[in-house]
Design an enzyme around this catalytic site. Structure first.
Site, PDB file in Angstrom:
ATOM      1  CE  LYS A 196      19.599  67.942 -48.551  1.00  0.00           C
ATOM      2  NZ  LYS A 196      18.730  68.863 -49.177  1.00  0.00           N
ATOM      3  CB  SER A 199      16.508  70.526 -46.422  1.00  0.00           C
ATOM      4  OG  SER A 199      16.706  70.308 -47.666  1.00  0.00           O
ATOM      5  CB  SER A 221      17.325  72.657 -49.751  1.00  0.00           C
ATOM      6  OG  SER A 221      16.047  72.561 -49.137  1.00  0.00           O
TER       7      SER A 221
END
Lengths: 490, 475
Positions: free
Chosen positions: B75, B150, B174
């Site tokens: 990420k 996210s 997330s």
């Protein structure tokens, strides 16, 4: 009759803790390094970097609290003080807010006045830990005004500080100065802070307000920031008292303001008004857990707390040292350590007085003239103590000792070695001196006659001759006695 | 791409090479990422070099860690030294990481191979990855749908079989919500289990890095790699790290499962309720028992989260000021102008919304009413879990109460977006481990995820229950 005003002062002192590394990272706290060399992701506020508390700084903060009679808190909490400024890498300063590490202490001070001095105790509200900000270097001008750009040096960012907040117990600029001087001594002697004002180790903010004598309620205060010498603290307060008095007497009101003090003009100027005050949005820093200390840790630190300046001072008075000697002996940590080691080696009252006299006087003069220090003294303790012994047993006169001390400083030799090469010590043997005195008298019978005629002052000439003959080694009072005795016997 | 554990086995048996796996990953990315848009940065050169080095060591007969040679996606809020870490924000568009996050050091030490940085909602704020400043990631199961967020990129790359593993971060769901939307496994570990050093902070007291994988076994193996105390993170905990892969294949017989009443009510989509009911029935068939647990404060948890997370974020994001790195508005008139315009241009709408919210709740005069009160309710949430765990081993609920939504939906309705997190937020507030595993498919063919929450540091039980569920789904 005009209203009489009383000044009320509270002082906040920022002291840099003498740790090797910063408060939340492993970077060096060394002063004077090339800009932005003692930095890492943590103190630069890089994305993703996290603070880790320096344990040494906790010990020093506790030490400061113990030295100032505070209650050490078993739990304290680091909070974020949020504001934007280019010298503040994270956009917030990590500080302690609601729950500081030390609460409720006191500091006893001695304040000089016309009658000599008086004693007073100033309350300490709290001591908390926090990180310092970096430094801005304004280009093309001394201050931000007039400069076309500024550079940030973040070497100082994240260095550990304690903020010591006093109660509003201070009632004059002289008391403020005495408080600051005492505080500096205490943090220095407890090993908490180097207390070097030039390096910015110690900075004070002064809160000053006036109120009519007899009124309990405080007047509106101003806060003068960043006073970095005892003198500027005292002068800034004197100026502020004068300025506020003038405002009040001419019917005005004091505005709550943050002020800047300019040492070159001796005046304060407005930095910001109350309306412009920041809302710092303090909240507990979620990157750090509450700081927990145990009673065991606190007492272990208490056990290592050295004797503090006030206790030392009392001991020195007991030794019979005079005020000047005490002042000098306390002013320099290295000199003080040298003296204390000597005292430990020869704990004898008369010797101690002699040591103090020589250390404060001639020895210090030699060190200062050479720009040296008592940290690595040319004259080792043993040699100095040997000199004191020779003085005490009469081998050396004061005058001789002074000369020997100088030579010791130049050559690093011991006093005995120097004495041997110069022909020996003081002559205090009557039988050795009797002959020399007789010889001088017979060669100067005209002077002897004057003495007999009542001009006792003329005996000084005869003494001088004896000293000359003995190359200054004769014990002066003994020589004088022998001269008078022999003349009387003629 | 197959499951990480079976790939690891093939690598050990020399049936495949690390180079071939990494090439395969880049091949898949080349073929599918034009549509999916999971990646912001590819690290091909260094990945290939790392893979070659792993193959060489295997050639020399060296015994390597379990996941050595396996490609992984990262990420873009986790610092990988030498590559951009943008947090999908204009603010950090050109920011090159000057150091490795602790989790990166750990995966490097174990020989995993980062193939690239994954898209996300800007600074991890969002539930659809539509708040990325750079690109919109699509759900590989249906390109009309969002992948969730996210960690949308991290979920999509695994779901699209580009890589078997990825790292995400979870502050309010997330990892779990996009795992649920994309039909993969995503675990948020116990707060303090995995170091946050080098994870760009959103809300420090809630953030946690976690594994995302095609299987529970893959997630367990990756959790082994990234767990452990880190002296660089004061909030990481000194607790033992067991071998989490031991959870795989364990019987759930005798396990007591709690189901919160409020998360099985009318607010939950009927299709999801059906899938959850079937999952429960299956677990009971395998010897587990279940009971309803009554949480008094689930509704409040969402409000508490949207006070605490923005409060911390408003402070954490103050460092993006244009002074030392990142975006800076040139030609500002003065300092204030530089701050205002730098931050005004650098941050997107959701980040600004949360900074404003957070600044407000911390302001003097409002602090007690919002922040302080929220902290008190947070401690009630923690207590509610403690009480529930007196009678159950894990808590089971839908990961998300509603089905995946289409691109463009909820964008103008922040509250609807925030409701996405209602089931996932409580585990963050209480710092507990929680996993999302696929448990069914909607009539539209969209994945449905179930969430298992466990006691602090009991990822073992969470993984074993999750594995029992997942095995059924993939059979």
């Amino acid at each position: 009759m005009a209203t009489q005003y009383e000044v009320v002062i509270g002082i906040e002192v920022h002291a840099q803790l003498s740790t090797k590394t910063k408060l939340f990272c492993g970077c060096s706290t060394a002063f004077g390094s090339k800009p932005n060399t003692n930095v890492c992701p943590v103190c630069l506020g890089m994305p993703g970097a996290l603070p880790v508390l320096n344990e040494d700084s906790v010990e020093l903060a506790i030490r400061s609290g113990l030295a100032m009679n505070c209650d050490i808190q078993e739990m304290s909490v680091f909070a974020r003080k949020n504001y934007f400024y280019p010298d503040l890498p994270k956009g917030y300063q990590i500080s302690q807010f609601e729950l500081p590490i030390c609460l409720g202490g006191s500091l006893a001070i001695t304040v000089p006045n016309a009658d000599g001095s008086y004693e007073k105790t100033i309350g300490i509200t709290r001591i908390h830990m926090e990180e310092d900000a970096g430094k801005l270097i304004h280009q093309g001008a001394d201050a931000i005004a007039g400069s076309d750009s500024s550079l940030a040096d973040l070497n100082r960012a994240c260095t550990p500080l304690i903020e010591i907040v006093s109660e509003p117990d201070i009632r004059s600029a002289a008391e403020a100065r005495a408080y600051m001087e005492t505080l500096a001594m205490i943090v220095k002697y407890s090993g908490v802070c180097d207390a070097n004002m030039e390096k910015g180790n110690l900075r004070a903010d002064a809160n000053v307000s006036l109120r009519p004598v007899g009124q309990e309620e405080f007047g509106t205060r101003t806060e003068t920031k960043n006073l970095n010498s005892f003198r500027s603290l005292e002068r800034a307060i004197l100026y502020e008292i004068q300025r506020q008095t003038h405002v009040l007497e001419s019917g005005g009101t004091i505005r709550q303001q943050t002020l800047n003090y300019d040492d070159s003009t001796g005046k304060t100027s407005v930095l910001r008004d109350k309306e412009d005050a920041h809302d710092y949005r303090y909240f507990p820093d979620p990157d750090l857990k509450p700081l927990m200390v145990t009673q065991e840790q606190i007492s272990a630190i208490r056990d290592t707390l050295p004797e503090l300046p006030r206790a030392k001072e009392a001991r020195y008075v007991d030794y019979g040292l005079n005020d000047q000697e005490i002042k000098v002996l306390l002013a320099d940590l290295d000199l003080n350590a040298y003296f204390e080691n000597c005292v430990k080696a020869v704990p004898n009252a008369e010797s101690i007085k002699e040591m103090a006299k020589w250390l404060v006087g001639d020895f210090s003069a030699l060190v200062n003239a050479a720009g040296g220090s008592f940290d690595t003294p040319v004259i080792k303790q043993d040699a100095f103590l040997e000199l004191i012994v020779l003085l005490k047993d009469g081998t050396l006169s004061g005058k001789m000792a002074k000369g020997i001390l100088e030579k010791m400083y130049q050559t690093g030799k011991t006093p005995k070695a120097l004495l041997e090469s110069s022909g020996g010590g003081q002559i205090s043997d009557t039988s050795e001196l009797d002959g020399i005195v007789a010889q001088i008298l017979s060669a100067n019978m005209d002077v002897v006659a004057k003495v007999q005629g009542g001009k006792t002052k003329s005996a000084d000439f005869l003494m001088g001759q004896v000293m000359k003959e003995t190359r200054g080694r004769a014990k002066p009072d003994l020589v004088k006695q022998l001269i008078m005795d022999q003349i009387a016997a003629l | 791409m197959a499951d990480a554990l079976s790939l690891a086995k093939s690598l050990k048996n020399r049936e495949v090479t690390s180079v071939s796996l990494v090439e395969q990953a880049y091949q898949a990315i080349a073929e599918t990422d034009g549509d999916i848009k999971a990646y912001l940065t590819l690290t091909k050169e260094s990945a290939m070099a790392q893979a070659q080095s792993i193959d060489k060591r295997l050639d020399q007969g060296e015994e390597l860690p379990l996941l050595a040679g396996i490609p992984i996606g990262i990420k873009d809020n986790i610092l990988l030294k030498g590559f951009k870490t943008t947090c999908a924000s204009k603010m950090l568009e050109n920011f090159v990481a000057p150091y490795d996050a602790t989790v990166i050091e750990k995966i490097n030490a174990q020989g995993l191979i980062p193939v690239g940085k994954l898209n996300m909602d800007e600074f991890a704020m969002g539930s659809s990855t539509q708040f990325s400043a750079f690109q919109v990631t699509r759900n590989p199961r249906n390109l009309d749908y969002v992948p969730g967020g996210s960690s949308g990129g991290s979920a999509a790359t695994v779901s699209a079989n580009q890589v078997p593993l990825s790292l995400g971060s979870d502050t309010g769901g997330s990892i779990r919500q996009p795992a649920s939307f994309c039909g993969i496994v995503g675990l948020k570990p116990t707060y303090g289990r995995v170091s946050r050093y080098g994870l760009v902070s959103f809300a420090s007291s809630l953030d946690q890095i976690g594994p995302m994988a095609t299987t529970v076994g893959g997630a367990a193996a990756l959790l082994n790699v990234i767990s452990g105390f880190d002296s660089k993170d004061s909030t990481s905990e000194q607790v033992e790290v067991p071998d989490f892969t031991q959870a795989i294949g364990q019987s759930v017989s005798g396990k007591r499962i709690g189901v919160p009443k409020v998360l099985m009510g009318d607010a939950v989509d009927p299709q999801i309720r059906k899938a959850i009911d079937a999952t429960l029935a299956d677990l009971v068939a395998k010897g587990a028992t279940w009971e309803v647990v009554d949480f008094g404060c689930m509704d409040e948890a969402l409000s508490v989260y949207y006070i605490l997370a923005p409060a911390e974020a408003s402070s954490n994001l103050e460092r993006y000021d244009g002074v030392r790195y990142g975006h800076r508005k040139p030609d500002a008139a003065n300092l204030n102008d530089m701050y205002t315009r730098t931050r005004g241009e650098g941050f997107g709408p959701e980040v600004k919304r949360r900074i404003i919210l957070g600044t407000y709740v911390l302001s003097s005069g409002y602090y007690d009413a919002y922040y302080l009160k929220a902290q008190k309710v947070r401690s009630l949430v923690i207590k509610a879990y403690q009480k529930a765990f007196e009678s159950v081993d894990v808590i089971l609920s839908p990961t998300v109460p509603s089905l995946p939504f289409k691109l463009g939906e909820n964008l103008e309705d922040p509250i609807a977006m925030y409701l996405q997190d209602i089931a996932t937020i409580p585990a963050n507030l209480a710092g507990l481990p929680a996993i999302s595993v696929p448990c069914g498919t909607s009539s539209e063919g969209l994945p449905i995820g179930v969430q298992i929450t466990g006691k602090a540091f009991d990822e073992m039980t969470v993984l074993s229950v999750a594995d029992a569920i997942h095995v059924k789904e993939t059979l």
